[in-house]
Design an enzyme around this catalytic site. Structure first.
Site, PDB file in Angstrom:
ATOM      1  CE  LYS A  62     -12.828  16.067   2.475  1.00  0.00           C
ATOM      2  NZ  LYS A  62     -12.805  14.894   1.423  1.00  0.00           N
ATOM      3  CB  SER A 326      -7.979  21.911   1.599  1.00  0.00           C
ATOM      4  OG  SER A 326      -7.171  21.265   2.432  1.00  0.00           O
TER       5      SER A 326
END
Length: 348
Positions: A62, A326
Site C-alpha cells: 500500500k 501483498s
C-alpha cells in the site's frame, strides 16, 4: 466508461516513489524447479517466484500508491491540503500515515472497530489520528467524507484513485523488467478493492502481453470474482465478507474505476479457502522465510493449491509463475498458532 490508467502514469509513479519504497525481489519458492534444471516440473506445478511486498517499510504494498498520491497532492504549495484522510482496515491506513509523516502533512485514518490491533497500533505509532467507525464500507466512506469537508483534508482512497492505482502498478513494472528475458505464464495477485490487480494488469499486459494476470480472493469474500464473471459490479454484505480472516480483503465491492481494469485486463479471478490461506502463511514462513498475513498470502495459496488447468494455464513449460505476497502485517498470536500447528512436519 472510466478511462484506464496508462503505463506512462505508472512510470511516473515509479520515479516519485524511488528511494522511499523498496524495489522488492522475486524470490524463488523452495521446491520449484530452476530453469536450468534438467528435470521438468511436475504437471501443473510451474516454477514459482514470490514478490514479497511484506518487505516494504509499512509491511505491505500500500505504501506505493499512498506515497505516490500524497506526493502529487502536496507538491504545489498553493493547493497543498491541510492534511490527508483515508479509510482502511489497516494496511492502507498505515501507508497513508507513514507517507504523510514523511511529507510533513497531518493524517486522519478512519478504521473499523474490528481492525487488527497490530495494524491500528502501527497507524497511531506513525503519528496519525485514529477515527473509529462501524465495520462497513458505508460508515467508512461517510466518516472520511465528513473529515475532508470540515477540515479541508484531501481524501486518499484505498483503491479507487488513479494515483493510487498507478503507484500499485509499479509492482507490475518491476516484474516485467526483472522477467523481460523469461516472461512468466501468469502473475497471481490478491484482490480486495481492485487497485493492486488493476495497476499490475496495466503494466503486465503492456510489457508482457503473453502473460496472464489472475486475481485471487478468499471464497468468503468473492465479490470481485462474481463481478468479473457477471460483467457488472456485485456487492457483498459486510456481514458476509467479515467471515474471512483476511481482513485486508474484506472489501464489499470493487471500485468504479478499478472494475473496468479488471474486466478488460484480468484473465480470471479464483478463490481460496481459509485453510489454504493459513497453509500458505505457514509454508511461506517455514520454507521461504517470509512473513505473510492471510490476505497477503492468497496468491501464493492459489499457486500452491491449484493446478495449471484450474488456473486456466497450459501445462508447465519452464516459464515461471509469479505470486504477489501483498502484505505481512499478521497478528503475532495468529502467526504463532499457524507456525505451531504443523511446524514439526517441516523440521524432520
Amino acid at each position: 466508461m472510466a478511462e484506464l490508467v496508462p503505463l506512462e502514469e505508472i512510470r511516473a509513479a515509479a520515479h516519485r516513489i524511488a528511494g522511499v519504497v523498496v524495489r522488492t525481489p522475486l524470490v524463488p519458492f523452495p521446491g520449484a524447479v530452476a530453469p536450468s534444471d534438467a528435470t521438468p516440473p511436475s504437471p501443473g506445478r510451474p516454477d514459482l517466484l514470490v514478490k514479497p511486498e511484506s518487505l516494504q517499510p509499512t509491511g505491505a504494498f500500500k505504501l506505493r500508491g499512498a506515497y505516490n498520491a500524497i506526493r502529487v497532492l502536496t507538491e504545489d504549495p498553493v493547493t497543498r491540503p491541510g492534511g490527508v484522510v483515508a479509510h482502511s482496515s489497516g494496511n492502507h491506513g498505515f501507508a497513508v500515515a507513514y507517507a504523510a509523516a514523511m511529507l510533513g502533512v497531518k493524517a486522519a485514518i478512519v478504521v473499523p472497530h474490528n481492525a487488527p490491533t497490530v495494524k491500528t497500533d502501527a497507524i497511531a505509532g506513525a503519528g496519525a489520528e485514529l477515527v473509529w467507525v462501524e465495520p462497513n464500507l458505508a460508515a467508512r466512506v461517510a466518516a472520511t467524507g465528513q473529515i475532508a469537508r470540515t477540515r479541508g483534508y484531501a481524501e486518499i482512497p484505498p483503491f479507487d484513485h488513479r494515483l493510487v492505482i498507478a503507484g500499485q502498478g509499479t509492482i507490475g513494472l518491476e516484474i516485467a523488467e526483472d522477467l523481460a528475458a523469461r516472461p512468466p505464464r501468469a502473475v497471481l495477485v490478491p484482490v480486495g478493492g481492485g487497485g493492486l490487480v488493476s495497476g499490475i494488469a496495466v503494466a503486465i499486459t503492456a510489457l508482457l502481453p503473453e502473460t496472464k494476470v489472475i486475481g485471487v480472493e478468499p471464497e468468503l469474500a468473492a465479490d470481485a470474482r462474481d463481478s468479473l464473471h457477471s460483467g457488472t459490479r456485485v456487492a457483498w454484505q459486510a456481514a458476509d465478507t467479515a467471515r474471512t480472516m483476511a481482513d485486508a480483503l474484506r472489501v464489499e465491492q470493487v471500485g468504479e474505476l478499478t472494475f473496468p481494469h479488471i474486466r478488460e485486463l484480468v484473465s480470471d479471478i479464483v478463490t481460496v479457502t481459509e485453510d489454504e490461506m493459513l497453509a500458505a502463511v505457514r509454508q511461506l514462513a517455514l520454507r521461504a522465510r517470509l512473513v505473510a498475513e492471510p490476505g497477503g498470502a492468497v496468491a501464493v495459496a492459489a499457486s500452491l493449491s491449484r493446478s495449471a488447468a484450474e488456473l486456466g494455464l497450459a501445462a508447465a513449460d519452464g516459464a515461471p509463475l509469479v505470486a504477489v505476497l501483498s502484505g505481512g502485517n499478521i497478528d503475532p498470536e495468529l502467526l504463532t498458532g499457524v507456525l505451531g500447528a504443523e511446524a514439526t512436519s517441516y523440521n524432520r
